[in-house]
Design an enzyme around this catalytic site. Sequence first.
Site, mmCIF file in Angstrom:
data_model
loop_
_atom_site.group_PDB
_atom_site.id
_atom_site.type_symbol
_atom_site.label_atom_id
_atom_site.label_comp_id
_atom_site.label_asym_id
_atom_site.label_seq_id
_atom_site.Cartn_x
_atom_site.Cartn_y
_atom_site.Cartn_z
ATOM 1 N N ASP A 1 36.363 38.231 36.380
ATOM 2 C CA ASP A 1 37.330 39.068 35.660
ATOM 3 C C ASP A 1 37.201 38.896 34.146
ATOM 4 O OD1 ASP A 1 39.321 40.926 35.288
ATOM 5 O OD2 ASP A 1 40.969 39.532 35.608
ATOM 6 N N GLY B 1 25.170 31.996 51.110
ATOM 7 C CA GLY B 1 25.489 33.027 52.087
ATOM 8 C C GLY B 1 26.439 32.637 53.190
ATOM 9 N N HIS C 1 39.655 43.503 34.071
ATOM 10 C CA HIS C 1 40.641 44.482 34.544
ATOM 11 C C HIS C 1 41.335 45.213 33.387
ATOM 12 C CE1 HIS C 1 43.757 41.176 34.144
ATOM 13 N NE2 HIS C 1 44.467 42.198 33.746
ATOM 14 N N SER D 1 47.210 40.038 29.035
ATOM 15 C CA SER D 1 45.914 39.841 29.673
ATOM 16 C C SER D 1 44.795 39.988 28.661
ATOM 17 C CB SER D 1 45.706 40.843 30.804
ATOM 18 O OG SER D 1 46.218 40.360 32.004
#
Length: 397
Positions: A148, A280, A118, A222
Amino acid sequence: MLKRLWLLFAQTVTIAVGVVWTWEAVGPERAPAEAVTKAPATPGAAPAPVPHVTSAADTESILSAAVDRAAPAVVNIFTRRDARRDEAGADAHVEHHVNPLGSGVVVTSDGYILTNYHVVEGISNPKVALPDGKTYTARIVGTDAETDLALLRVDATGLAKIAMGDSTALRVGAPVLAIGNPFDVGQTVTAGIVSALGRHGLGLNNYEDFIQTDAAINQGNSGGALVDLEGRLIGINTAIFSPDLSEGFVGIGFAIPTSIIERVLPSLMAGERVKRGYLGFVPQQLSDELARDLGLSVTSGIVVRQVIPESPALAAGLRARDVVLSIDDVPAVRVNRVLQRIAEIPPGKTVSVEVLRGQKRVRLSIKASVRPLGSLEKESLPPAYDEESAPEDAPEH
């Protein structure tokens, strides 16, 4: 009679106190405090050791040494826009507009830098500033939105790199340091402890297994490093919890552990998409309340919230409301660990999945495939989840 007894008692106490004072003044030298132990509780039992208390100087030395090892490998990530401006009666000049993005960690001496996805999402020209002031233009060589994480590369050699630690060895209460560039004020170190391990269900990414810490993490942290007292990387600082969307740090920060980083990093370095196994279905953590609502006879396991169309799970006969009890006889206890277990299954391998269906135990054979992009196979958050008090990404700017 009572008066004489009282005088006798007072004289006895006075004499006893005098004897004690005399012994303290001229008696044998007292043993050092470190050598004093309680008597064994049972004959032959070893004396209980007295914990060593670290001095303030020792603590300072340990913390400073950890920072010395780790801080040179923590960088600032930003973008810069140059604009030409003409002023009346003056020559044109260039203005430099810097937009801080976050932090990063050098993982190889030849220029690979790990950060959060991000932090660099949608950025085409990221820049990297080292702690010594040198700046480089970076290129994005790999991304994995599911965890991320992103990997940058700069054309440089001989960079200080961070040592990789083992997050699986962490214990709650262990001291940690967070290093990054909050609010673009410059490299900053904050200290705290590991507040919790294995945090998930936050809705931040698809493979949550966060280290929670009370080391201060703010806008700009971050992608920075969470390190142990040896200066080893144990996590990438990623998010904070901000009540009422205040974006202020309140003592709850989250970091991606190295146990996840080490599974993703090789693919990112090779410039490849991270390949994961796929069954799944959408899992939800089974709680006591949910078990009562569904009338289940077990309170431990993973509820199948949804079976994804055209998936291996559907082909094998898995149904919604089945409770997954184990995969290849490994108990299914926490939904985030189950998702990681599925991701590690080699595509093409058939696994045995035991489920509780109503009051009956059923064993299914499911052949894993490659996880498709944008898969729905991620943790289903409970209906009572309050999005307005959800954790916020630590530094979006």
